[in-house]
Design a protein around this motif. Structure first.
Motif, PDB file in Angstrom:
ATOM      1  N   ASN A 102       0.835  -1.208   0.000  1.00  0.00           N
ATOM      2  CA  ASN A 102       0.000   0.000   0.000  1.00  0.00           C
ATOM      3  C   ASN A 102       0.870   1.258   0.000  1.00  0.00           C
ATOM      4  N   LYS A 105       2.090   1.852  -3.323  1.00  0.00           N
ATOM      5  CA  LYS A 105       1.010   2.256  -4.239  1.00  0.00           C
ATOM      6  C   LYS A 105       0.625   3.725  -4.046  1.00  0.00           C
ATOM      7  N   ASP A 129       5.028   6.159   5.493  1.00  0.00           N
ATOM      8  CA  ASP A 129       5.325   6.643   4.142  1.00  0.00           C
ATOM      9  C   ASP A 129       5.064   8.131   4.029  1.00  0.00           C
ATOM     10  N   GLN A 148     -12.515   1.550   0.447  1.00  0.00           N
ATOM     11  CA  GLN A 148     -11.364   2.325  -0.007  1.00  0.00           C
ATOM     12  C   GLN A 148     -11.722   3.786   0.151  1.00  0.00           C
ATOM     13  N   LEU A 164      -6.515  -4.572   4.193  1.00  0.00           N
ATOM     14  CA  LEU A 164      -6.466  -4.103   5.583  1.00  0.00           C
ATOM     15  C   LEU A 164      -7.484  -4.838   6.465  1.00  0.00           C
TER      16      LEU A 164
HETATM   17  P1  ADP Z   1      -6.564  -1.849  -1.374  1.00  0.00           P
HETATM   18  O1  ADP Z   1      -5.181  -1.300  -1.177  1.00  0.00           O
HETATM   19  O2  ADP Z   1      -6.592  -3.125  -2.123  1.00  0.00           O
HETATM   20  O3  ADP Z   1      -7.535  -0.830  -1.908  1.00  0.00           O
HETATM   21  P2  ADP Z   1      -6.621  -2.091   1.506  1.00  0.00           P
HETATM   22  O4  ADP Z   1      -7.648  -2.733   2.392  1.00  0.00           O
HETATM   23  O5  ADP Z   1      -5.220  -2.588   1.627  1.00  0.00           O
HETATM   24  O6  ADP Z   1      -7.167  -2.271   0.032  1.00  0.00           O
HETATM   25  O7  ADP Z   1      -6.634  -0.527   1.756  1.00  0.00           O
HETATM   26  C1  ADP Z   1      -7.886   0.142   1.842  1.00  0.00           C
HETATM   27  C2  ADP Z   1      -7.737   1.607   1.485  1.00  0.00           C
HETATM   28  O8  ADP Z   1      -6.993   2.289   2.481  1.00  0.00           O
HETATM   29  C3  ADP Z   1      -6.969   1.859   0.189  1.00  0.00           C
HETATM   30  O9  ADP Z   1      -7.773   1.654  -0.936  1.00  0.00           O
HETATM   31  C4  ADP Z   1      -6.589   3.333   0.391  1.00  0.00           C
HETATM   32  O10 ADP Z   1      -7.705   4.159   0.113  1.00  0.00           O
HETATM   33  C5  ADP Z   1      -6.302   3.383   1.891  1.00  0.00           C
HETATM   34  N1  ADP Z   1      -4.851   3.184   2.155  1.00  0.00           N
HETATM   35  C6  ADP Z   1      -4.246   2.065   2.574  1.00  0.00           C
HETATM   36  N2  ADP Z   1      -2.923   2.245   2.754  1.00  0.00           N
HETATM   37  C7  ADP Z   1      -2.671   3.534   2.433  1.00  0.00           C
HETATM   38  C8  ADP Z   1      -1.480   4.348   2.413  1.00  0.00           C
HETATM   39  N3  ADP Z   1      -0.280   3.881   2.772  1.00  0.00           N
HETATM   40  N4  ADP Z   1      -1.623   5.664   2.033  1.00  0.00           N
HETATM   41  C9  ADP Z   1      -2.823   6.161   1.673  1.00  0.00           C
HETATM   42  N5  ADP Z   1      -3.981   5.440   1.666  1.00  0.00           N
HETATM   43  C10 ADP Z   1      -3.914   4.147   2.038  1.00  0.00           C
END
Ligand code: ADP
Length: 196
Positions: A102, A105, A129, A148, A164
């Motif tokens: 994440n 990404k 990050d 999300q 998550l």
């Molecule tokens: P996915 O990454 O597949 O969408 P996750 O459950 O891992 O699903 O994350 C849910 C949401 O949390 C992401 O879609 C994003 O909106 C937010 N998110 C997670 N990690 C981060 C991060 N490091 N920085 C910003 N937003 C994040």
């Protein structure tokens, strides 16, 4: 008919490989989630060195970071003392991989730090990050399944919103707690603590 050149072949194989990997991730997320829902996930405890796990993660993901021009590293302020954890190292790694993926990404510039901290009788793992960050009002929502921050219409990033939710369940099954500290535009720190 014009046959694609060598470079195009390489380009196409990369796309196919990337999409194949995405599909595999989706399938394994769905499998994990159904196992969690039906109470069939087993935690297999073993003793492992937490510091070593962080090093492995940096090794495995640094290439991806380099491709994005981001620095992925062990936090320079990381705990120097060696810490042994008695828990399921594969599941701990799975959650950290989710955090790091994440972070990669959602970060365009800057760095990603992975670290450890001792807090009372717990060990805290964290990934921070310098990415897009998350509004406080969304902090709870992102740990729910299929949620999300952006809606499908405005979505710029891939993913299925399960990572998550799975991580939260796994950490709770291992007797720990998961959380996030973040603000929009200010980066994020995802963490979990486990009993030592
Ligand atoms: P996915 O990454 O597949 O969408 P996750 O459950 O891992 O699903 O994350 C849910 C949401 O949390 C992401 O879609 C994003 O909106 C937010 N998110 C997670 N990690 C981060 C991060 N490091 N920085 C910003 N937003 C994040």
């Amino acid at each position: 008919m014009i046959l694609p050149g060598f470079e195009q072949h390489i380009e196409f194989s990369k796309i196919i490989q990337e999409n194949g990997n995405n599909l595999l991730n989706i399938i394994s997320d769905i499998m994990d989630f159904s196992k969690i829902e039906s109470g069939q996930i087993r935690i297999k405890k073993n003793q492992f060195l937490a510091n070593e796990l962080l090093k492995t993660l940096v090794k495995e993901y640094s290439q991806k970071a380099v491709e994005k021009n981001i620095c992925l590293r062990i936090d320079p302020n990381n705990l120097t003392e060696e810490v042994y954890v008695d828990n399921d190292n594969n599941r701990v790694k799975q959650v950290l991989v989710n955090f790091v993926s994440n972070a990669l990404k959602f970060t365009e510039v800057g760095f990603i730090n992975i670290g450890l901290r001792k807090e009372n009788d717990n060990i805290k793992f964290y990934v921070s990050d310098t990415g897009i960050g998350i509004d406080k009002e969304h902090h709870h929502l992102i740990f729910e399944r299929f949620r999300q921050v952006e809606t499908a219409n405005t979505r710029r990033y891939g993913g299925n919103g399960l990572g998550l939710a799975i991580s939260k369940n796994l950490i709770e099954l291992m007797g720990g707690e998961i959380g996030v500290e973040s603000a929009k535009g200010k980066g994020s720190t995802f963490y979990f603590s486990l009993p030592l």
